[in-house]
Design an enzyme around this catalytic site. Structure first.
Site, short mmCIF file in Angstrom:
data_model
loop_
_atom_site.label_atom_id
_atom_site.label_comp_id
_atom_site.label_asym_id
_atom_site.label_seq_id
_atom_site.Cartn_x
_atom_site.Cartn_y
_atom_site.Cartn_z
N ASP A 1 0.80 -1.24 0.00
CA ASP A 1 0.00 0.00 0.00
C ASP A 1 0.82 1.28 0.00
OD1 ASP A 1 -1.06 0.42 3.50
OD2 ASP A 1 0.92 0.27 2.61
N CYS B 1 -23.00 -6.54 4.55
CA CYS B 1 -23.19 -5.70 5.74
C CYS B 1 -24.66 -5.67 6.18
CB CYS B 1 -22.74 -4.26 5.47
SG CYS B 1 -20.94 -4.06 5.37
N CYS C 1 -26.68 -3.76 9.33
CA CYS C 1 -25.76 -3.47 10.44
C CYS C 1 -25.09 -2.12 10.22
CB CYS C 1 -24.70 -4.57 10.52
SG CYS C 1 -23.46 -4.29 11.81
N CYS D 1 -20.17 -0.33 12.89
CA CYS D 1 -18.93 0.41 12.66
C CYS D 1 -19.18 1.90 12.58
CB CYS D 1 -18.25 -0.09 11.39
SG CYS D 1 -19.22 0.10 9.87
N CYS E 1 -17.90 4.94 16.00
CA CYS E 1 -16.83 5.90 15.72
C CYS E 1 -16.88 7.08 16.70
CB CYS E 1 -16.94 6.42 14.28
SG CYS E 1 -15.64 7.60 13.86
N CYS F 1 -11.14 11.22 11.25
CA CYS F 1 -10.76 9.84 11.59
C CYS F 1 -9.57 9.85 12.55
CB CYS F 1 -10.42 9.09 10.31
SG CYS F 1 -9.80 7.42 10.59
N CYS G 1 -6.55 3.69 15.21
CA CYS G 1 -7.80 3.36 15.90
C CYS G 1 -8.36 2.09 15.28
CB CYS G 1 -8.79 4.52 15.76
SG CYS G 1 -10.41 4.22 16.51
N CYS H 1 -16.93 -5.09 14.16
CA CYS H 1 -17.59 -5.77 13.03
C CYS H 1 -17.98 -7.20 13.40
CB CYS H 1 -16.66 -5.78 11.82
SG CYS H 1 -17.37 -6.62 10.38
#
Length: 366
Positions: free
Chosen positions: A130, A184, A187, A190, A194, A210, A237, A244
């Site tokens: 990445d 997902c 749901c 997540c 936050c 974030c 974080c 999840c």
């Protein structure tokens, strides 16, 4: 020779998932990234804007690319990272950074896999982790490894959310996988967990709010309104990943180098606040934390100290009021005001008599 042989080779090299995708087909992820940058949600990450054209499509990186072999390696933690939030005198480092830096480990094995593919199938190959401007999560979704969840991270039915990704682009055509299907459902765990409300909507992230961005990418003082939400998180974080439900299928990292080192598993804030450059490099050797440097790490530690409610941290916070770095000094002022407001007022009054410039800096830090 079949794609199953590639999977077997990938597994032998330590990868836990492997899939295949077209690198040349239409790529809607590029348009979504452009919208993200145009809205300014990338914050200080100017490199995203500078490399936007190269990120627009896999072939922008390498025009000859036809197929992608996408692999995943689990870094599942041994315990639930959310449990550490209650131990407020200790710092929380994101699970991915508690062991060795994965970039070198994965890239070496990707090169091995790429060389093997070239020898067996022909064509040319290029490998990407990445650090390169290749959008790996949508590519992994296209390769059937999982789907990008409402938190924008990849989720696997078999392995949960704790996955490092890597890609081998090749100039040959490989049989393609069915893309991952979003599971997902209704749901929104997540999104709701936050601490800074960094998700404007499902499947959208505003990096400027974030905590991973604020503690890793952002160089200056963190917005004072967001500092209390950092809690004791000092590098990254894990909240939106850890909560999840698909992590019930997650497994602990098989690769020993990716498992948490004892000294990076909730280290004491009192010890971290006193780190100098040499001590920082020694403690975080081979860790991804080294990329932010000592000053940014200590800034984060002081915010965590201010959130701790632990009066025993007052002396180590006070010691940083004379730090050489102005952002660190400002974080120390904020932390002292939170932990011992009366003491902070006395010190401010004392300094005001001798150095008005210092008082102005202190007031700005609040």
């Amino acid at each position: 020779m079949t794609p199953d042989d590639i999977r077997k080779r990938a597994r032998a090299l330590g990868f836990d998932a492997c899939g295949f995708a077209s690198a040349a087909d239409a790529w809607p992820a590029g348009a979504r990234l452009a919208q993200f940058v145009e809205a300014g949600r990338h914050g200080d990450m100017a490199w995203m804007e500078e490399t936007l054209e190269r990120r627009a499509h896999p072939t922008a990186m390498w025009p000859e690319a036809k197929s992608a072999v996408v692999v995943g390696m689990t870094y599942g933690p041994a315990t639930d990272p959310l449990e550490g939030l209650s131990r407020r005198s200790n710092g929380l480092i994101s699970a991915y950074a508690r062991g060795d830096d994965y970039h070198g480990l994965i890239k070496g094995r990707l090169k091995n896999l790429g060389g093997w593919i070239k020898a067996k199938f022909g064509g040319e190959v290029k490998v990407f982790v990445d650090t390169a401007p290749l959008m790996e999560k949508p590519l992994a979704e296209r390769a059937g490894l999982g789907w990008q969840g409402k938190h924008t991270n990849l989720v696997s039915r078999e392995l949960g959310s704790w996955l490092f990704l890597g890609s081998v682009l090749t100039s040959i055509n490989l049989p393609l996988e069915a893309p991952g299907e979003d599971a997902c459902g209704t749901c929104r765990a997540c999104l709701d967990i936050c601490p800074t409300s960094a998700f404007p909507a499902p499947y959208q992230l505003d990096a400027r709010r974030c905590i991973s961005y604020l503690t890793i990418e952002h160089e200056g003082p963190v917005d004072a309104a967001l500092r209390p939400a950092l809690g004791n998180r000092i590098y990254g974080c894990d909240d939106c990943l850890a909560v999840c439900p698909w992590n019930k299928f997650a497994v602990r990292a098989r690769e020993m180098g990716l498992r948490a080192r004892p000294e990076l598993d909730e280290p004491a804030l009192a010890e971290l606040a006193g780190l100098d450059d040499e001590g920082f490099r020694r403690l975080f050797r081979k860790s991804a934390v080294t990329r932010i440097g000592r000053d940014r790490l200590v800034r984060n530690v002081l915010y965590a100290a201010g959130n701790s409610g632990d009066p025993s941290l007052v002396p180590v916070v006070e010691a940083r009021l004379a730090d050489a770095n102005p952002v660190v000094r400002g974080a120390a002022v904020w932390a002292l005001k939170r932990l011992a407001p009366a003491r902070a007022a006395v010190l401010r009054a004392t300094v005001a008599e001798t150095d008005p410039a210092v008082v102005a800096e202190w007031d700005q830090a609040l």
